[in-house]
Design an enzyme around this catalytic site. Structure first.
Site: not given
Length: 318
Positions: A53, A203-205, A208, A210, A212-213
């Protein structure tokens, strides 16, 4: 924040983990300090980083904050090795020498004599699994790593490594898992359940999406609009993701919460998941995740399961 055991081990991790992919690149030292302080104050413990990283600078930044912003003993420190930097970019190398050299370099940057969890970041087709497992064994024997595991490996390699290492010695698998990426349910999750491994969901979203943005526009300050992370988000911006995102928004509206909260609750309710690693870039983003305490009704879980169901065929399903 809830604490969970990592698989069949005695290691306790917070149900949300703090990811540091953007540290030293999009997240500077001041924002990182605020993120880490807020995370630990909320009961978070699992801090997830990796040697590659920001070419090691993320680990360096994490290390600079341990002992100053929070105490080292207040965090469960997880890092990953197996991707080394060359003139041609990152190269997967899970050979014994590369892994152990990488671990020593990570410890130096992190300013600690051990990590709580050390993972091999990616499968290396050029290195025999027995050699990779030998490096894990040496890290455990030397005390430089308290627990070891794999990241982004398929089910059969996970099972092979667990067999070579011996009963109860492989602790975890870290894999991408969300309503937009459920491929691990075919083989990785069954292997983890059978072998007693904890699943760390990165990355459970859905990168990004999920939250909704991205439903109506491309926010200028989003990852999808950045030069170095646009390719990371792009696979989830197509038509396939749209029905899942809309179902998630509908569920959130019905429950009086946010899509982010529903997405995290869904992941944390899945079998064998010990922690969902959230890679917030800003303290504001992290606070939105830290406030989640949603319990999903069974009918909403079934609806989300159905609309996001991964494709499967022989031999997983007949």
């Amino acid at each position: 924040m809830e604490e969970r055991l990592l698989g069949g081990t005695g290691l306790r991790v917070s149900s949300l983990g703090l990811g540091t992919l953007t540290w030293s690149r999009d997240t500077d030292e001041h924002e990182a300090a605020e993120l880490l302080r807020d995370f630990v104050d909320a009961g978070g413990t699992l801090v997830d980083t990796a040697a590659h990283y920001a070419d090691g600078d993320a680990e360096q930044l994490v290390g600079s904050l341990l002992g100053t912003v929070v105490a080292r003993e207040d965090v469960v420190l997880c890092t990953k090795a197996g991707v080394r930097r060359t003139e041609r970019g990152g190269v997967v190398d899970a050979s014994r020498g590369a892994l152990l050299d990488g671990l020593d370099a990570s410890l130096g940057r992190l300013g600690t004599d051990h990590v709580d969890l050390w993972l091999v970041q990616a499968p290396d087709p050029r290195t025999p699994m027995v050699e990779t497992v030998g490096a894990l064994e040496q890290a455990l024997a030397s005390g430089r790593a308290r627990y070891v595991g794999l990241s982004n490996h398929p089910g059969w390699q996970t099972a092979r490594a667990a067999t070579l290492l011996g009963p109860g010695r492989l602790a975890a698998v870290e894999v991408e898992y969300s309503l937009l990426e459920r491929g691990i349910e075919r083989e990785v999750v069954p292997a983890a359940i059978d072998l007693g491994l904890g699943v760390l969901a990165w990355s459970p979203l859905g990168r990004g999406v999920l939250t909704g943005k991205y439903r109506h526009a491309l926010p200028a300050d989003s990852r999808a609009a950045s030069s170095h992370l646009a390719g990371f988000v792009e696979p989830y911006l197509g038509r396939t993701a749209l029905p899942v995102v809309e179902a998630l928004v509908t569920a959130a509206e019905g429950l009086g919460c946010t899509p982010l909260e529903v997405a995290l609750a869904w992941v944390l309710g899945r079998p064998q998941v010990a922690s969902a690693v959230v890679g917030a870039r800003t303290a504001l983003q992290l606070r939105a995740a830290l406030g989640t305490a949603v319990e999903l009704p069974a009918e909403i879980v079934r609806a989300l399961d159905e609309i996001s169901s991964p494709a499967a065929g022989y031999p997983e399903r007949r």
